[in-house]
Each structure stands twice: as C-alpha cells, then as structure tokens.
Design a protein around this motif. Structure first.
Motif, PDB file in Angstrom:
ATOM      1  N   PRO A  89       0.824  -1.209   0.000  1.00 15.53           N
ATOM      2  CA  PRO A  89       0.000   0.000   0.000  1.00 15.53           C
ATOM      3  C   PRO A  89       0.857   1.258   0.000  1.00 15.53           C
ATOM      4  O   PRO A  89       1.859   1.336   0.711  1.00 15.53           O
ATOM      5  N   GLY A  90       0.461   2.233  -0.814  1.00 15.38           N
ATOM      6  CA  GLY A  90       1.229   3.454  -0.962  1.00 15.38           C
ATOM      7  C   GLY A  90       2.263   3.402  -2.064  1.00 15.38           C
ATOM      8  O   GLY A  90       2.847   4.440  -2.411  1.00 15.38           O
ATOM      9  N   GLY A  91       2.482   2.229  -2.636  1.00 15.80           N
ATOM     10  CA  GLY A  91       3.452   2.061  -3.701  1.00 15.80           C
ATOM     11  C   GLY A  91       2.919   2.477  -5.055  1.00 15.80           C
ATOM     12  O   GLY A  91       1.782   2.933  -5.186  1.00 15.80           O
ATOM     13  N   SER A  92       3.759   2.289  -6.083  1.00 14.58           N
ATOM     14  CA  SER A  92       3.419   2.708  -7.441  1.00 14.58           C
ATOM     15  C   SER A  92       3.703   1.611  -8.452  1.00 14.58           C
ATOM     16  O   SER A  92       4.587   0.771  -8.253  1.00 14.58           O
ATOM     17  N   LEU A  93       2.945   1.617  -9.543  1.00 14.68           N
ATOM     18  CA  LEU A  93       3.164   0.750 -10.686  1.00 14.68           C
ATOM     19  C   LEU A  93       2.874   1.527 -11.961  1.00 14.68           C
ATOM     20  O   LEU A  93       2.048   2.441 -11.951  1.00 14.68           O
ATOM     21  N   ARG A  94       3.538   1.149 -13.043  1.00 23.98           N
ATOM     22  CA  ARG A  94       3.289   1.740 -14.352  1.00 23.98           C
ATOM     23  C   ARG A  94       2.940   0.627 -15.334  1.00 23.98           C
ATOM     24  O   ARG A  94       3.773  -0.237 -15.627  1.00 23.98           O
ATOM     25  N   LEU A  95       1.709   0.634 -15.842  1.00 19.14           N
ATOM     26  CA  LEU A  95       1.258  -0.345 -16.814  1.00 19.14           C
ATOM     27  C   LEU A  95       1.464   0.186 -18.228  1.00 19.14           C
ATOM     28  O   LEU A  95       1.298   1.378 -18.480  1.00 19.14           O
ATOM     29  N   SER A  96       1.812  -0.720 -19.150  1.00 12.48           N
ATOM     30  CA  SER A  96       2.004  -0.363 -20.550  1.00 12.48           C
ATOM     31  C   SER A  96       1.144  -1.252 -21.434  1.00 12.48           C
ATOM     32  O   SER A  96       0.876  -2.404 -21.102  1.00 12.48           O
ATOM     33  N   CYS A  97       0.719  -0.719 -22.571  1.00  9.30           N
ATOM     34  CA  CYS A  97      -0.061  -1.464 -23.552  1.00  9.30           C
ATOM     35  C   CYS A  97       0.461  -1.127 -24.940  1.00  9.30           C
ATOM     36  O   CYS A  97       0.407   0.039 -25.355  1.00  9.30           O
ATOM     37  N   ALA A  98       0.972  -2.136 -25.644  1.00 10.66           N
ATOM     38  CA  ALA A  98       1.450  -1.970 -27.014  1.00 10.66           C
ATOM     39  C   ALA A  98       0.341  -2.364 -27.978  1.00 10.66           C
ATOM     40  O   ALA A  98      -0.158  -3.488 -27.926  1.00 10.66           O
TER      41      ALA A  98
ATOM     42  N   SER B 167      -3.667   6.712 -33.600  1.00  9.96           N
ATOM     43  CA  SER B 167      -3.675   8.156 -33.421  1.00  9.96           C
ATOM     44  C   SER B 167      -5.076   8.758 -33.349  1.00  9.96           C
ATOM     45  O   SER B 167      -5.238   9.867 -32.835  1.00  9.96           O
ATOM     46  N   ILE B 168      -6.102   8.063 -33.846  1.00 14.96           N
ATOM     47  CA  ILE B 168      -7.462   8.597 -33.853  1.00 14.96           C
ATOM     48  C   ILE B 168      -8.434   7.786 -33.000  1.00 14.96           C
ATOM     49  O   ILE B 168      -9.602   8.163 -32.890  1.00 14.96           O
ATOM     50  N   ASP B 169      -7.986   6.701 -32.407  1.00 18.75           N
ATOM     51  CA  ASP B 169      -8.860   5.854 -31.604  1.00 18.75           C
ATOM     52  C   ASP B 169      -8.788   6.217 -30.126  1.00 18.75           C
ATOM     53  O   ASP B 169      -7.727   6.555 -29.605  1.00 18.75           O
ATOM     54  N   THR B 170      -9.945   6.131 -29.462  1.00 14.00           N
ATOM     55  CA  THR B 170      -9.991   6.323 -28.020  1.00 14.00           C
ATOM     56  C   THR B 170      -9.447   5.084 -27.313  1.00 14.00           C
ATOM     57  O   THR B 170      -9.781   3.960 -27.673  1.00 14.00           O
ATOM     58  N   MET B 171      -8.615   5.297 -26.304  1.00 13.38           N
ATOM     59  CA  MET B 171      -8.004   4.210 -25.552  1.00 13.38           C
ATOM     60  C   MET B 171      -8.414   4.309 -24.084  1.00 13.38           C
ATOM     61  O   MET B 171      -8.772   5.384 -23.593  1.00 13.38           O
ATOM     62  N   GLY B 172      -8.334   3.182 -23.380  1.00  9.07           N
ATOM     63  CA  GLY B 172      -8.705   3.200 -21.974  1.00  9.07           C
ATOM     64  C   GLY B 172      -8.151   2.030 -21.190  1.00  9.07           C
ATOM     65  O   GLY B 172      -7.608   1.074 -21.752  1.00  9.07           O
ATOM     66  N   TRP B 173      -8.294   2.138 -19.876  1.00  7.61           N
ATOM     67  CA  TRP B 173      -7.971   1.061 -18.949  1.00  7.61           C
ATOM     68  C   TRP B 173      -9.205   0.723 -18.136  1.00  7.61           C
ATOM     69  O   TRP B 173      -9.924   1.616 -17.672  1.00  7.61           O
ATOM     70  N   TYR B 174      -9.452  -0.577 -17.956  1.00  3.76           N
ATOM     71  CA  TYR B 174     -10.527  -1.092 -17.126  1.00  3.76           C
ATOM     72  C   TYR B 174      -9.942  -2.079 -16.129  1.00  3.76           C
ATOM     73  O   TYR B 174      -8.824  -2.568 -16.312  1.00  3.76           O
TER      74      TYR B 174
ATOM     75  N   LYS C 145       4.706   5.773 -30.983  1.00  2.62           N
ATOM     76  CA  LYS C 145       5.100   4.413 -30.624  1.00  2.62           C
ATOM     77  C   LYS C 145       3.916   3.460 -30.483  1.00  2.62           C
ATOM     78  O   LYS C 145       4.110   2.285 -30.167  1.00  2.62           O
ATOM     79  N   ASN C 146       2.700   3.949 -30.703  1.00  2.61           N
ATOM     80  CA  ASN C 146       1.483   3.145 -30.517  1.00  2.61           C
ATOM     81  C   ASN C 146       1.437   2.524 -29.119  1.00  2.61           C
ATOM     82  O   ASN C 146       1.152   1.333 -28.951  1.00  2.61           O
ATOM     83  N   MET C 147       1.715   3.337 -28.108  1.00  2.00           N
ATOM     84  CA  MET C 147       1.774   2.863 -26.732  1.00  2.00           C
ATOM     85  C   MET C 147       0.787   3.615 -25.844  1.00  2.00           C
ATOM     86  O   MET C 147       0.601   4.829 -25.990  1.00  2.00           O
ATOM     87  N   LEU C 148       0.185   2.900 -24.922  1.00  2.33           N
ATOM     88  CA  LEU C 148      -0.706   3.442 -23.908  1.00  2.33           C
ATOM     89  C   LEU C 148      -0.129   3.127 -22.536  1.00  2.33           C
ATOM     90  O   LEU C 148       0.391   2.034 -22.322  1.00  2.33           O
ATOM     91  N   TYR C 149      -0.245   4.077 -21.591  1.00  2.00           N
ATOM     92  CA  TYR C 149       0.332   3.898 -20.266  1.00  2.00           C
ATOM     93  C   TYR C 149      -0.684   4.232 -19.181  1.00  2.00           C
ATOM     94  O   TYR C 149      -1.608   5.023 -19.385  1.00  2.00           O
ATOM     95  N   LEU C 150      -0.494   3.633 -18.003  1.00  2.00           N
ATOM     96  CA  LEU C 150      -1.253   3.989 -16.817  1.00  2.00           C
ATOM     97  C   LEU C 150      -0.293   4.054 -15.644  1.00  2.00           C
ATOM     98  O   LEU C 150       0.214   3.025 -15.199  1.00  2.00           O
ATOM     99  N   GLN C 151      -0.022   5.263 -15.155  1.00  2.00           N
ATOM    100  CA  GLN C 151       0.797   5.460 -13.973  1.00  2.00           C
ATOM    101  C   GLN C 151      -0.108   5.429 -12.750  1.00  2.00           C
ATOM    102  O   GLN C 151      -1.042   6.220 -12.650  1.00  2.00           O
TER     103      GLN C 151
END
Length: 117
Positions: free
Chosen positions: A14-23, A30-37, A75-81
């Motif tokens: 608890p209190g820590g951090s992670l960074r998720l990536s999606c290729a 460039s024109i599509d909506t992206m998301g995390w669930y 780079k066609n990459m999506l991230y979640l910090q």
C-alpha cells in the motif's frame, strides 16, 4: 489483426506505485480512443481511465488524483501510472481500444495488480 499486449503488472505494498504499458497494433492508434478497465473477483468490470485522440482524459472518483493515463502516438503505446495504491485497487487490469466510426471495442489479455502488506 488487432493486438493489445500489456505489461507492468505485479505486487506492491500500500502506498506504492506501478506503471502499466499497452502496445497496440492493427488499429488507427492516433485517432482511436483508448482506456484502462479493471475487474476484481466477483465484481463487474469497471472503468479506470480513458483518453481520446485529442488527449482529453477522464477518471472516476475512485482513482482521480492517483492514476494518470497517457499515450505515445508515435510508438502506438498506452500507459497507466498508478500512485498511492490501495488494497482496493487489487484487480486484473485490461487495456481497451475503441475504433473510431464503428465503435468496435478490443481488449488486451489482462494483467494482475495486487496491493497488499
């Protein structure tokens, strides 16, 4: 063929951090909506964050101020910090792409995030 490949999941305190990536491939990134669930055991899949082609973002109150979604179109990459993680953030996290014009949705394989002491 549309492919969404995720990485970065794991276990933190608890209190820590992670960074998720999606290729992403096979989509007009460039024109599509992206998301995390995310989906916890016994619960429905819920929205975590979205980002449009114009980089407009949305977060529910449960993660607002702690999570940040971003994209790199070159780079066609999506991230979640994810910062200040809580035990209730424990779930399988999924990358999502929603095609412009058709609205068709595509999903990654999911990556486990576990927050515990």
């Amino acid at each position: 063929q549309v492919q969404l490949v995720e990485s970065g999941g794991g276990s933190v305190q608890p209190g820590g951090s992670l960074r998720l990536s999606c290729a992403a491939s096979g989509i007009s990134f460039s024109i599509d909506t992206m998301g995390w669930y995310r989906q916890a055991p016994g619960k429905q899949r819920e929205l975590v964050a979205t980002i449009t082609s114009g980089t407009t973002t949305f977060y529910p109150d449960s993660v607002k101020g702690r999570f940040t979604i971003s994209r790199d179109n070159a780079k066609n990459m999506l991230y979640l910090q994810m910062n200040s993680l809580k035990p209730e953030d424990t779930a399988v996290y999924y990358c999502n792409a929603r095609k412009t014009f058709t609205g068709a949705a595509y999903w990654g394989q999911g990556t486990q995030v576990t927050v515990s002491s």
